[in-house]
Scaffold this motif. Structure first.
Motif, mmCIF file in Angstrom:
data_model
loop_
_atom_site.group_PDB
_atom_site.id
_atom_site.type_symbol
_atom_site.label_atom_id
_atom_site.label_comp_id
_atom_site.label_asym_id
_atom_site.label_seq_id
_atom_site.Cartn_x
_atom_site.Cartn_y
_atom_site.Cartn_z
ATOM 1 N N LEU A 29 0.825 -1.210 0.000
ATOM 2 C CA LEU A 29 0.000 0.000 0.000
ATOM 3 C C LEU A 29 0.864 1.268 0.000
ATOM 4 N N MET A 30 2.045 1.201 0.606
ATOM 5 C CA MET A 30 2.937 2.369 0.641
ATOM 6 C C MET A 30 3.613 2.614 -0.700
ATOM 7 N N SER A 31 3.750 1.586 -1.500
ATOM 8 C CA SER A 31 4.434 1.769 -2.775
ATOM 9 C C SER A 31 3.521 2.452 -3.779
ATOM 10 N N GLY A 32 4.101 2.957 -4.798
ATOM 11 C CA GLY A 32 3.318 3.630 -5.831
ATOM 12 C C GLY A 32 4.239 4.338 -6.789
ATOM 13 N N ALA A 33 3.659 5.076 -7.676
ATOM 14 C CA ALA A 33 4.449 5.800 -8.666
ATOM 15 C C ALA A 33 5.174 6.970 -8.005
ATOM 16 N N PRO A 34 6.468 7.079 -8.214
ATOM 17 C CA PRO A 34 7.214 8.188 -7.625
ATOM 18 C C PRO A 34 7.105 9.456 -8.470
ATOM 19 N N SER A 35 7.564 10.547 -7.897
ATOM 20 C CA SER A 35 7.671 11.787 -8.669
ATOM 21 C C SER A 35 8.908 11.709 -9.543
ATOM 22 N N THR A 36 8.829 12.305 -10.714
ATOM 23 C CA THR A 36 9.983 12.338 -11.610
ATOM 24 C C THR A 36 10.478 13.772 -11.719
ATOM 25 N N GLU A 37 11.572 13.943 -12.435
ATOM 26 C CA GLU A 37 12.092 15.287 -12.623
ATOM 27 C C GLU A 37 11.183 16.133 -13.504
ATOM 28 N N GLY A 46 -0.724 11.271 -0.346
ATOM 29 C CA GLY A 46 -2.109 10.823 -0.208
ATOM 30 C C GLY A 46 -2.353 10.122 1.128
ATOM 31 N N THR A 47 -3.619 10.023 1.487
ATOM 32 C CA THR A 47 -4.001 9.416 2.758
ATOM 33 C C THR A 47 -3.601 7.946 2.818
ATOM 34 N N MET A 48 -3.740 7.245 1.726
ATOM 35 C CA MET A 48 -3.422 5.822 1.714
ATOM 36 C C MET A 48 -1.945 5.581 2.029
ATOM 37 N N ARG A 49 -1.075 6.366 1.422
ATOM 38 C CA ARG A 49 0.357 6.145 1.575
ATOM 39 C C ARG A 49 0.926 6.736 2.855
ATOM 40 N N SER A 50 0.306 7.770 3.399
ATOM 41 C CA SER A 50 0.892 8.417 4.566
ATOM 42 C C SER A 50 0.218 8.062 5.879
ATOM 43 N N ARG A 51 -1.008 7.542 5.839
ATOM 44 C CA ARG A 51 -1.704 7.238 7.097
ATOM 45 C C ARG A 51 -2.161 5.790 7.196
ATOM 46 N N VAL A 52 -2.815 5.300 6.179
ATOM 47 C CA VAL A 52 -3.408 3.961 6.249
ATOM 48 C C VAL A 52 -2.333 2.880 6.209
ATOM 49 N N VAL A 55 -0.311 2.356 9.449
ATOM 50 C CA VAL A 55 -1.130 1.734 10.491
ATOM 51 C C VAL A 55 -1.285 0.237 10.209
ATOM 52 N N VAL A 56 -1.463 -0.118 8.944
ATOM 53 C CA VAL A 56 -1.563 -1.534 8.573
ATOM 54 C C VAL A 56 -0.256 -2.250 8.919
ATOM 55 N N CYS A 57 0.875 -1.631 8.633
ATOM 56 C CA CYS A 57 2.168 -2.223 8.976
ATOM 57 C C CYS A 57 2.322 -2.363 10.492
ATOM 58 N N LEU A 58 1.894 -1.357 11.236
ATOM 59 C CA LEU A 58 1.979 -1.409 12.691
ATOM 60 C C LEU A 58 1.151 -2.569 13.243
ATOM 61 N N VAL A 59 -0.048 -2.760 12.715
ATOM 62 C CA VAL A 59 -0.891 -3.882 13.152
ATOM 63 C C VAL A 59 -0.196 -5.209 12.827
ATOM 64 N N GLY A 60 0.422 -5.289 11.679
ATOM 65 C CA GLY A 60 1.147 -6.507 11.313
ATOM 66 C C GLY A 60 2.320 -6.775 12.231
#
Length: 79
Positions: A29-37, A46-52, A55-60
């Motif tokens: 869930l943390m992975s995704g398309a990076p910013s380019t030059e 985004g909320t998914m990458r910075s908050r959700v 928390v999912v990793c912490l629960v794991g």
């Protein structure tokens, strides 16, 4: 055949496997398309990458810790 007392039982291994799967899902869930030059990708904040996902990793990780610390019930009967 006598049953040996191991440190982990089946439930411990199930908890460890489930915790590892949840951690892997959190990292996916943390992975995704990076910013380019050439272009900035606002999804990195985004909320998914910075908050959700954290928390999912912490629960794991908490599930992994519980799977390690949990003491199996003693099923051997001393005669």
């Amino acid at each position: 055949m006598d049953k040996r007392n191991y440190a982990f039982d089946r439930t411990n291994f199930i908890l460890l496997a489930a915790g590892m799967v949840v951690v892997i899902i959190g990292f996916i869930l943390m992975s995704g398309a990076p910013s380019t030059e050439e272009a900035f990708n606002p999804d990195i904040f985004g909320t998914m990458r910075s908050r959700v996902a954290p928390v999912v990793c912490l629960v794991g990780f908490l599930s992994l810790i519980y799977g390690i610390v949990r003491k199996p019930k003693d099923t051997s009967k001393e005669e």
